[in-house]
Every structure is written in structure tokens, then in C-alpha cells.
Design a protein around this motif. Sequence first.
Motif, PDB file in Angstrom:
ATOM      1  N   ASP A  91     -64.484  10.123 -36.230  1.00 38.12           N
ATOM      2  CA  ASP A  91     -63.867   9.854 -36.952  1.00 38.12           C
ATOM      3  C   ASP A  91     -64.979   9.490 -38.206  1.00 38.12           C
ATOM      4  O   ASP A  91     -65.013   7.764 -38.097  1.00 38.12           O
ATOM      5  N   ASP A  92     -65.275   9.709 -39.355  1.00 39.97           N
ATOM      6  CA  ASP A  92     -65.037   8.992 -40.932  1.00 39.97           C
ATOM      7  C   ASP A  92     -64.139   7.763 -40.783  1.00 39.97           C
ATOM      8  O   ASP A  92     -65.672   6.679 -41.948  1.00 39.97           O
ATOM      9  N   ALA A  93     -63.431   7.436 -40.151  1.00 39.42           N
ATOM     10  CA  ALA A  93     -62.838   5.898 -40.401  1.00 39.42           C
ATOM     11  C   ALA A  93     -63.884   5.027 -39.713  1.00 39.42           C
ATOM     12  O   ALA A  93     -63.941   3.679 -40.384  1.00 39.42           O
ATOM     13  N   LEU A  94     -64.326   5.364 -38.451  1.00 40.44           N
ATOM     14  CA  LEU A  94     -65.043   4.033 -37.754  1.00 40.44           C
ATOM     15  C   LEU A  94     -66.563   5.192 -37.152  1.00 40.44           C
ATOM     16  O   LEU A  94     -66.424   3.966 -36.825  1.00 40.44           O
ATOM     17  N   LYS A  95     -67.234   5.683 -38.861  1.00 40.12           N
ATOM     18  CA  LYS A  95     -68.673   5.304 -39.151  1.00 40.12           C
ATOM     19  C   LYS A  95     -69.369   4.496 -39.098  1.00 40.12           C
ATOM     20  O   LYS A  95     -70.548   4.830 -38.213  1.00 40.12           O
ATOM     21  N   ALA A  96     -69.081   3.694 -39.804  1.00 33.05           N
ATOM     22  CA  ALA A  96     -69.744   2.354 -39.548  1.00 33.05           C
ATOM     23  C   ALA A  96     -69.605   1.300 -38.379  1.00 33.05           C
ATOM     24  O   ALA A  96     -70.019   0.954 -37.757  1.00 33.05           O
ATOM     25  N   GLN A  97     -68.445   1.123 -37.332  1.00 35.39           N
ATOM     26  CA  GLN A  97     -68.054   0.987 -36.584  1.00 35.39           C
ATOM     27  C   GLN A  97     -69.321   2.250 -35.159  1.00 35.39           C
ATOM     28  O   GLN A  97     -69.545   1.283 -34.190  1.00 35.39           O
ATOM     29  N   ALA A  98     -68.715   3.052 -35.490  1.00 38.55           N
ATOM     30  CA  ALA A  98     -69.818   3.974 -34.291  1.00 38.55           C
ATOM     31  C   ALA A  98     -71.202   3.744 -34.232  1.00 38.55           C
ATOM     32  O   ALA A  98     -72.284   3.599 -33.559  1.00 38.55           O
ATOM     33  N   ALA A  99     -71.783   3.538 -35.932  1.00 37.08           N
ATOM     34  CA  ALA A  99     -73.258   3.189 -36.136  1.00 37.08           C
ATOM     35  C   ALA A  99     -73.818   1.648 -35.712  1.00 37.08           C
ATOM     36  O   ALA A  99     -74.952   1.874 -34.918  1.00 37.08           O
ATOM     37  N   GLN A 100     -73.045   0.775 -35.510  1.00 33.56           N
ATOM     38  CA  GLN A 100     -73.528  -0.446 -35.547  1.00 33.56           C
ATOM     39  C   GLN A 100     -73.035  -0.094 -34.293  1.00 33.56           C
ATOM     40  O   GLN A 100     -74.195  -1.084 -33.588  1.00 33.56           O
ATOM     41  N   PRO A 181     -65.805  -4.531 -23.723  1.00 32.12           N
ATOM     42  CA  PRO A 181     -65.497  -3.629 -24.667  1.00 32.12           C
ATOM     43  C   PRO A 181     -63.893  -3.980 -25.365  1.00 32.12           C
ATOM     44  O   PRO A 181     -64.459  -3.465 -25.741  1.00 32.12           O
ATOM     45  N   SER A 182     -64.209  -5.511 -25.257  1.00 28.99           N
ATOM     46  CA  SER A 182     -63.578  -6.130 -26.350  1.00 28.99           C
ATOM     47  C   SER A 182     -63.839  -6.015 -27.660  1.00 28.99           C
ATOM     48  O   SER A 182     -63.357  -6.512 -28.714  1.00 28.99           O
ATOM     49  N   THR A 183     -65.854  -6.128 -27.493  1.00 28.31           N
ATOM     50  CA  THR A 183     -65.799  -6.459 -28.887  1.00 28.31           C
ATOM     51  C   THR A 183     -66.634  -4.947 -28.910  1.00 28.31           C
ATOM     52  O   THR A 183     -67.295  -4.839 -30.170  1.00 28.31           O
ATOM     53  N   ALA A 184     -66.187  -3.754 -28.138  1.00 26.92           N
ATOM     54  CA  ALA A 184     -66.767  -2.555 -28.571  1.00 26.92           C
ATOM     55  C   ALA A 184     -66.243  -2.010 -30.128  1.00 26.92           C
ATOM     56  O   ALA A 184     -64.992  -1.892 -30.222  1.00 26.92           O
ATOM     57  N   PRO A 185     -66.372  -1.275 -31.271  1.00 23.92           N
ATOM     58  CA  PRO A 185     -66.206  -0.588 -31.799  1.00 23.92           C
ATOM     59  C   PRO A 185     -64.827  -0.087 -31.735  1.00 23.92           C
ATOM     60  O   PRO A 185     -64.932   0.918 -30.622  1.00 23.92           O
ATOM     61  N   GLY A 186     -63.515  -0.385 -32.559  1.00 24.30           N
ATOM     62  CA  GLY A 186     -62.456   0.510 -31.747  1.00 24.30           C
ATOM     63  C   GLY A 186     -61.538   0.393 -30.864  1.00 24.30           C
ATOM     64  O   GLY A 186     -60.065   0.550 -30.155  1.00 24.30           O
ATOM     65  N   ALA A 187     -62.059  -0.553 -29.580  1.00 22.65           N
ATOM     66  CA  ALA A 187     -61.457  -1.288 -28.940  1.00 22.65           C
ATOM     67  C   ALA A 187     -60.222  -2.367 -29.424  1.00 22.65           C
ATOM     68  O   ALA A 187     -60.716  -3.171 -30.338  1.00 22.65           O
ATOM     69  N   GLY A 188     -59.159  -2.388 -28.525  1.00 23.56           N
ATOM     70  CA  GLY A 188     -58.598  -3.165 -28.647  1.00 23.56           C
ATOM     71  C   GLY A 188     -57.737  -3.167 -29.445  1.00 23.56           C
ATOM     72  O   GLY A 188     -56.509  -3.872 -30.114  1.00 23.56           O
TER      73      GLY A 188
END
Length: 188
Positions: A91-100, A181-188
Motif C-alpha cells: 500500500d502507498d501509505a506503507l511505502k516508506a516502512q516497506a522500503a525500510q 515482529p514488533s519492530t517490523a513496519p506495520g506490526a503492532g
Amino acid sequence: MSRMLIRGALIVGAIAVAACGRSDIDDSGSAQPAEASLASVLERNPGHARLEAMIESTGLTEALAATGPYTLFAPPDDALATAGGDADMTDDALKAQAAQLLRAHIVPGALTRADIAAAVDRAGGEGAKMRTMADAVLTFTRDGERLVVRGPDGPAVALSGDEALARNGVIQPVSGLLLAPSTAPGAG
């Protein structure tokens, strides 16, 4: 003397022709042309569709098609599915987190299993350390005969499956995410 020069030239020529047609074997046992980029080789490897979609959505396809070299530690689709929880990591909203997240799985340089094993053997008990494109440190050790990698706060995961060679690096399948998992983008 001239026959020896001609024979030498023929041998060198034969080696050059053989090198031009070089191919490597991917995870599925299919021949991969040595000129294929990491992005192209990943497309042909089963079990990494979610990873490929994340790479595409974040714009990292161009980087993985560029000169490099890079080593991509490729988690399986099921591990990436749990990383986002209910979120779609493309999703575009998570693009920065996914890239990290992706950059945390890429190190500069083309590292084969033999290279990693040699580094672990040289490093001894503390393990070999390698810095990712996300500026995190991965630590490589052995668990019996298996090579294991751990992110700064992640679980230990094994290098699994067969490595896939590309013209600009290596894909090293791993059994899970290099982040907790707690530090992965989108988790938690």
C-alpha cells in the motif's frame, strides 16, 4: 614456437566463449543467465511473490537492477505476510516502512554462502558482522552445519534453500524476517 602461441590463443578464445554463455542455477533448478539482474532473478524464483511486490511498490526494482553488487536476504512470503499484520505492505501509505524493511535485508557486496561461511569461520565465537542498507548490523554464526543470521533485535533465522546468482549480486533465501515482529513496519 608459433604453434604454441596459436594453441594458447585457441584455449583463451574457448574460455572467453564459454564465459559469455555462462549460466547459473536458481532455486527451482532452472538455468539463470549470468547477465540477469537481482530483480530479474527474483521474478523467476518461487516463494518470493510478496517480496517482489514489495520491491516493486517501493521503487527498489531499479536499485536491484542497477550495477550493485548487493546481497538480498530474501524472506519467504509467509514471513512477509506476518510482518504487516493486517496491513498490505504494498500500500502507498506503507511505502516508506516497506522500503525500510527491505533495506534491512540487503547488504552491499555479492556474498555467496562460501563467502559468509568463511567470514563466520574467521570471526570465531562473536560471529561475522555485516551492515545493511538500513544501517543495521547483521550477525552471522553457525548452528551446527547451518549458517544463521540475526538482525539487531530480530530472531535467528537460517540461510535456507539455494542461493541465486545474478550479474549484480546474490539472493540468499532465509527462513524468516531479520527483524522482530514488533519492530517490523506495520506490526503492532
